[in-house]
Design a protein around this motif. Structure first.
Motif, PDB file in Angstrom:
ATOM      1  N   GLU A 210      39.575  51.574  55.358  1.00 36.70           N
ATOM      2  CA  GLU A 210      40.154  50.745  56.411  1.00 36.70           C
ATOM      3  C   GLU A 210      39.064  49.974  57.153  1.00 36.70           C
ATOM      4  O   GLU A 210      39.226  48.780  57.460  1.00 36.70           O
ATOM      5  N   GLN A 213      37.737  47.021  55.115  1.00 36.27           N
ATOM      6  CA  GLN A 213      38.671  45.905  54.969  1.00 36.27           C
ATOM      7  C   GLN A 213      38.927  45.180  56.293  1.00 36.27           C
ATOM      8  O   GLN A 213      39.590  44.149  56.316  1.00 36.27           O
ATOM      9  N   LYS A 214      38.392  45.712  57.389  1.00 34.34           N
ATOM     10  CA  LYS A 214      38.629  45.116  58.708  1.00 34.34           C
ATOM     11  C   LYS A 214      37.482  44.161  59.067  1.00 34.34           C
ATOM     12  O   LYS A 214      36.321  44.568  59.141  1.00 34.34           O
ATOM     13  N   HIS A 215      37.800  42.879  59.280  1.00 30.23           N
ATOM     14  CA  HIS A 215      36.795  41.903  59.672  1.00 30.23           C
ATOM     15  C   HIS A 215      36.355  42.160  61.115  1.00 30.23           C
ATOM     16  O   HIS A 215      37.167  42.469  61.987  1.00 30.23           O
ATOM     17  N   THR A 266      32.022  43.479  58.795  1.00 27.62           N
ATOM     18  CA  THR A 266      33.148  44.414  58.693  1.00 27.62           C
ATOM     19  C   THR A 266      32.962  45.524  59.718  1.00 27.62           C
ATOM     20  O   THR A 266      31.859  45.749  60.237  1.00 27.62           O
ATOM     21  N   ALA A 267      34.041  46.222  59.998  1.00 26.45           N
ATOM     22  CA  ALA A 267      33.956  47.384  60.891  1.00 26.45           C
ATOM     23  C   ALA A 267      33.076  48.470  60.278  1.00 26.45           C
ATOM     24  O   ALA A 267      32.455  49.258  61.011  1.00 26.45           O
TER      25      ALA A 267
END
Length: 319
Positions: A210, A213-215, A266-267
């Motif tokens: 997760e 996939q997180k910008h 990304t995170a």
């Protein structure tokens, strides 16, 4: 190997019998290699009357002393139960014999006041192609009354050797024993521990995917760093805080492995910047480089770094 010589009245000669030394378990061999195959012994404490010179016992308190060097490693209450180092690894030994973990790392903090042992799980997680992390089943325990016997999941990012225990809060702790109860090292307990570890690994995998996939923009990350290291309510922001913010923000783009395809902005990059700071750059106590590394590791397991990484994870998932 020891030898026992028997002298009898019936025979004029002596007979030598070979006695094999007790074989050490996998975990005990592992402890011996790391200088940790010793026991903590509870001994009474005494005080001396400055006037009469007479001594008397200190009620309700005992000194914990290493039996290999007689060093005092803690003062505990009467109800404190010592979980010996070899006792602790027996639980992991059950898993090691089955090939579920491989003993890899162990060490002591403050001369043995608290200890840790880590077994690598037989899984490897690839967050993005080529960026892998190894999960570890980590055991910590204390001989000075400062903490319980715990097991939890940690991971090490192969790129930079950052170590963290950041994982969803409800899966973070696999078990905890107080030092006032007996330790259970049976196969049933080990099986439950492995099940919890596998569940935590799945949760870790889902969380890291997760994050990947997180910008996350640089400004979003800077805002998170300001939450972690806020301005004071009054007066100017201390130079130390400003320097820490600058260092962490720099690591977001320029830390080890941050330029790897799929990581930038990304995170996941945000979490790595924080864990690289807490693992390698955070100011730590100690006279030597090794002492400082141990101090940072202790903080990752049970101190401010563990709390900071957990808070970071929550902020990144909410961003």
């Amino acid at each position: 190997m020891d030898y026992l010589t028997l002298i009898t009245d019936d025979y004029p000669t002596t007979e030598t019998i070979t006695m094999d030394e007790p074989q050490l378990s996998l975990g005990e061999q592992f402890l011996e290699e790391n200088g940790m195959l010793w026991n903590a012994t509870k001994l009474p404490m005494y005080i001396e009357d400055p006037v009469t010179g007479l001594t008397r016992t200190v009620p309700g308190h005992h000194a914990n002393v290493r039996d290999d060097n007689n060093e005092v490693i803690g003062v505990t209450g009467a109800r404190h139960t010592n979980y010996q180092n070899s006792q602790v690894v027996k639980l992991g030994d059950i898993l090691a014999k089955e090939g579920d973990i491989t003993w890899e790392k162990a060490g002591m903090f403050h001369g043995g006041a608290s200890c840790y042992a880590q077994g690598k799980l037989q899984h490897q997680l690839e967050v993005v192609p080529g960026d892998k992390i190894d999960p570890y089943l980590t055991f910590t325990w204390a001989h000075d009354g400062s903490g319980s016997f715990k097991a939890f999941l940690t991971y090490i990012r192969i790129f930079c050797q950052n170590q963290s225990r950041a994982i969803a809060a409800d899966m973070e702790l696999l078990f905890k024993f107080r030092h006032t109860s007996s330790i259970q090292t049976n196969a049933e307990r080990a099986a439950k521990l492995l099940t919890h570890a596998d569940d935590a690994f799945i949760m870790l995998n889902n969380t890291m995917q997760e994050l990947a996939q997180k910008h996350l923009s640089l400004q979003q990350f800077v805002d998170i760093v300001h939450v972690l290291y806020p301005d004071p309510e009054e007066g100017p922001t201390p130079t130390k805080t400003l320097n820490i913010r600058e260092t962490i923000s720099h690591l977001f783009y320029h830390g080890i492995g941050q330029q790897h395809p799929g990581v930038r902005n990304t995170a996941w990059a945000g979490l790595n910047a924080i864990t690289e700071f807490t693992t390698h750059h955070k100011i730590a106590r100690g006279d030597t480089t090794q002492d400082k590394q141990l101090s940072r590791l202790h903080s990752t397991f049970a101190g401010s770094s563990a709390k900071q990484e957990q808070k970071t994870l929550e902020l990144l998932l909410a961003a």
